[in-house]
Design a protein around this motif. Structure first.
Motif, PDB file in Angstrom:
ATOM      1  N   PHE A 304       0.838  -1.208   0.000  1.00 56.40           N
ATOM      2  CA  PHE A 304       0.000   0.000   0.000  1.00 56.40           C
ATOM      3  C   PHE A 304       0.879   1.266   0.000  1.00 56.40           C
ATOM      4  O   PHE A 304       0.702   2.174   0.810  1.00 56.40           O
ATOM      5  CB  PHE A 304      -0.948   0.021   1.200  1.00 56.40           C
ATOM      6  CG  PHE A 304      -2.136  -0.883   1.046  1.00 56.40           C
ATOM      7  CD1 PHE A 304      -2.956  -0.790  -0.057  1.00 56.40           C
ATOM      8  CD2 PHE A 304      -2.434  -1.825   2.031  1.00 56.40           C
ATOM      9  CE1 PHE A 304      -4.070  -1.625  -0.188  1.00 56.40           C
ATOM     10  CE2 PHE A 304      -3.538  -2.661   1.910  1.00 56.40           C
ATOM     11  CZ  PHE A 304      -4.357  -2.558   0.788  1.00 56.40           C
ATOM     12  N   THR A 309      -1.964   4.495  -3.162  1.00 59.89           N
ATOM     13  CA  THR A 309      -3.170   4.847  -2.399  1.00 59.89           C
ATOM     14  C   THR A 309      -3.616   6.289  -2.588  1.00 59.89           C
ATOM     15  O   THR A 309      -4.788   6.605  -2.416  1.00 59.89           O
ATOM     16  CB  THR A 309      -2.945   4.626  -0.895  1.00 59.89           C
ATOM     17  OG1 THR A 309      -1.912   5.515  -0.431  1.00 59.89           O
ATOM     18  CG2 THR A 309      -2.547   3.188  -0.618  1.00 59.89           C
ATOM     19  N   VAL A 312      -4.676   8.489   1.836  1.00 60.45           N
ATOM     20  CA  VAL A 312      -4.987   7.190   2.446  1.00 60.45           C
ATOM     21  C   VAL A 312      -6.384   7.168   3.044  1.00 60.45           C
ATOM     22  O   VAL A 312      -7.110   6.164   2.937  1.00 60.45           O
ATOM     23  CB  VAL A 312      -3.933   6.840   3.519  1.00 60.45           C
ATOM     24  CG1 VAL A 312      -4.302   5.539   4.226  1.00 60.45           C
ATOM     25  CG2 VAL A 312      -2.556   6.719   2.888  1.00 60.45           C
ATOM     26  N   PHE A 315      -8.940   6.169   0.512  1.00 56.23           N
ATOM     27  CA  PHE A 315      -8.618   5.024  -0.335  1.00 56.23           C
ATOM     28  C   PHE A 315      -9.580   3.871  -0.078  1.00 56.23           C
ATOM     29  O   PHE A 315      -9.816   3.484   1.074  1.00 56.23           O
ATOM     30  CB  PHE A 315      -7.182   4.570  -0.068  1.00 56.23           C
ATOM     31  CG  PHE A 315      -6.752   3.377  -0.867  1.00 56.23           C
ATOM     32  CD1 PHE A 315      -6.424   3.498  -2.205  1.00 56.23           C
ATOM     33  CD2 PHE A 315      -6.670   2.125  -0.265  1.00 56.23           C
ATOM     34  CE1 PHE A 315      -6.017   2.395  -2.943  1.00 56.23           C
ATOM     35  CE2 PHE A 315      -6.259   1.016  -0.988  1.00 56.23           C
ATOM     36  CZ  PHE A 315      -5.932   1.152  -2.332  1.00 56.23           C
TER      37      PHE A 315
END
Length: 626
Positions: A304, A309, A312, A315
């Motif tokens: 990740f 991503t 984040v 995401f």
């Protein structure tokens, strides 16, 4: 054992105990042979000289490649490791020789590449005295190695080498440094090969599933069986585990679509009906939107990374995340894992696949929805030629490469870092695992040429293409001499030459008002430079000549460089601007200008929506390329 001069190699197969004392340098050579090492990349110097003295007697078993810079040696070892899955080995002396290895060590750390770096160190009695070429390389590399050693006794070398190789290639692969003092290399002893490794606290995930893993796998199976919009995200762990066939079997059994990270390219053939493409900052629009709309995200071997991503917190907002990783520290580190499975990617896939009993057509509506997104956004439309562009665009280079490469299977591609790296990831027709090698996590400019050297030695049956920008190429162009010295006819270098530090210039254009501060880049005539190194060289500045140049390079029995002089201000699209969610992509320059006008209108009290006019650099490439 042996009767002869001190540096005569051991008789017999590895594992036979010698009957007399030998030097630490000899022991090191023998230890490397016992670990299956065949190739070393390095440069001799004062504090590693005893090792090179001993190496002369082992030259039939250990091939040493004399690189022109230790950084090139480290990247060559990385390329060797990435092409084979085995540990790459690089050598340097103390001080600057060791510090020149820091960049490839960091690169291997970020990308999980198995690497053992061996450095000479000043004699033990001089440690800590600031002696000539003394550097605390173990201290420097603590944050970027899985483990490192300072060896001051010859008797410790068998154990240390065994442990180093075990650590480098088990669990999540990575770099290990062995720093050996000069007196330890010169000291004589009877080596003990029956040593036990002493690694307290090092417990990489084993192939045997424990109770926690079994429970997690059962939970993952349940989540996948209940999914309506599942998506598989395959990363570098699939490559490291040699799990591409297992991944394909899983996808075909379940009908679940697959996306691959930059390091996962080739895990599924690009034209497989279940393969969607690459996500992230320069991924395709339909791939990023599929991630944002999926209800189960099955991540196999991806950590990740932020380039995947984007923001984040935004995401995969609707997804139940299943995270499979060999490294426990990665699970849940960046993206919350609802189900975490610690284990080898191939083992987990082979365990889960037989337990998924769904009809592949169950997910046909979901795949059709993604296909509609793909058709709507026409992922390659932003690379259509316009009237203002130069006769050769970057995408023309990769289209020409595909036209030739698609008829063959005998190739690998190594890319450097920058715009060309993203164009290659987007546009090359990736078909096979380990056919794509690049610097991902560290983003190391100068990676491609030496890494191609290592890959070419690892796999002489394949043609290794190194795609570089003109900036990255100039950082390690000295290794052209090494490639020629080694007689490697299977290396071809393609320089996508736009006269800029291209990716930085793109950001300056889009986000810094076109202030091109220190990005216009001069350079020599690359064809003449290559010819000076004994290479065949071609210069291409028109699309009509691109495919013929690639065919000529492929047919030539020797190293070839092609200088592709492309449009100077071509940009990589789509892209996710820093700090934004991956669905908030800029599709092309017109889309960016529209967003900029809207942002200016919102932020300006006068509603000023002016956007600076776009300029097109049409200046011909010269030796100055100003």
């Amino acid at each position: 054992m042996i009767d002869g001069p001190p540096n005569t190699p051991f008789d017999g197969a590895p594992g036979a105990s010698p009957a007399r004392e030998v030097t630490g340098a000899q022991i090191l050579c023998e230890a490397l042979i016992r670990e299956g090492v065949a190739v070393l990349f390095g440069i001799p110097g004062g504090c590693i000289m005893p090792f090179y003295h001993a190496l002369w007697e082992y030259r039939s078993q250990l091939r040493h490649v004399l690189v022109r810079h230790e950084q090139g040696g480290g990247h060559a070892a990385e390329g060797y490791a990435r092409a084979t899955g085995r540990v790459g080995v690089c050598i340097g002396t103390s001080g600057p020789g060791a510090t020149n290895l820091v960049t490839p060590i960091a690169d291997a750390w970020m990308d999980g590449t198995p690497l053992v770096a061996i450095t000479g160190q000043v004699p033990s009695h001089l440690l800590g005295t600031d002696a000539f070429q003394e550097t605390d390389i173990t201290g420097i590399t603590v944050p970027i190695t899985k483990h490192n050693y300072l060896v001051t006794r010859a008797a410790d070398i068998p154990r240390v080498v065994r442990e180093a190789f075990h650590i480098a290639q088990t669990g999540r692969p990575g770099p290990v440094l062995i720093d050996i003092t000069k007196d330890a290399q010169q000291e004589r002893c009877v080596p003990d090969w029956d040593v036990r490794m002493d690694l307290p606290g090092y417990r990489p995930a084993s192939r045997r599933a424990d109770f926690a893993a079994v429970q997690a796998i059962e939970a993952a199976v349940g989540a996948l069986l209940n999914a309506r919009r599942p998506l598989v995200l395959a990363g570098n762990g699939v490559m490291q585990a040699n799990a591409s066939h297992a991944l394909r079997r899983f996808a075909e059994r379940t009908g679940m679509p697959v996306v691959t990270t930059l390091h996962g390219l080739g895990a599924m053939p690009h034209d497989h009906p279940l393969m969607l493409g690459m996500p992230g900052m320069h991924g395709w629009v339909h791939v990023n939107r599929a991630i944002q709309q999926c209800d189960v995200l099955f991540n196999i071997g991806s950590r990740f990374d932020d380039r995947v991503t984007g923001k984040v917190s935004a995401f995969a907002p609707h997804a139940r995340v299943i995270h499979v990783d060999i490294d426990a520290a990665e699970i849940g580190k960046l993206v919350t894992a609802h189900i975490g499975i610690l284990g080898d990617a191939r083992d987990v896939l082979e365990t889960i696949t037989p337990r998924i009993s769904v009809q592949p057509e169950r997910f046909a509506p979901w795949r059709a929805e993604i296909a509609a997104l793909k058709a709507a956004f026409a992922p390659r439309q932003h690379y259509r030629r316009s009237e203002r562009t130069a006769p050769l665009m970057p995408q023309d280079v990769f289209a020409a490469f595909n036209a030739v490469a698609d008829t063959r299977r005998d190739w690998r591609v190594v890319t450097d870092v920058g715009q060309h790296q993203m164009w290659a990831a987007q546009l090359i027709d990736w078909q096979r695992a380990r056919s794509h090698i690049t610097s991902g996590g560290a983003g190391t400019m100068g990676f491609a040429v030496p890494a191609a050297l290592g890959a070419a030695i690892a796999d002489p049956a394949h043609t290794v293409w190194a795609f570089c920008g003109d900036g990255g190429f100039q950082m390690t162009a000295c290794e052209l001499a090494t490639i020629r010295q080694e007689g490697l006819g299977n290396v071809k270098v393609a320089v996508v030459n736009n006269g800029y530090l291209g990716m930085v210039r793109q950001w300056q254009q889009l986000f810094e008002g076109r202030r091109y501060s220190e990005t216009p880049l001069s350079g020599p005539d690359f064809a003449l430079l290559a010819q000076a190194h004994g290479w065949h060289a071609i210069t291409v500045d028109d699309v009509a000549d691109a495919e013929a140049a690639i065919r000529e390079a492929w047919a030539h029995h020797g190293p070839v460089l092609i200088d592709f002089r492309v449009e100077r201000e071509a940009n990589v699209f789509p892209m996710v601007p820093a700090g934004r969610a991956i669905h908030d992509m800029v599709h092309d320059e017109a889309h960016h200008d529209q967003q900029l006008r809207e942002r200016q209108r919102r932020e300006s009290p006068m509603g000023d929506s002016r956007v600076a006019p776009r300029t097109a650099w049409r200046t011909p490439h010269t030796t100055e390329q100003a």
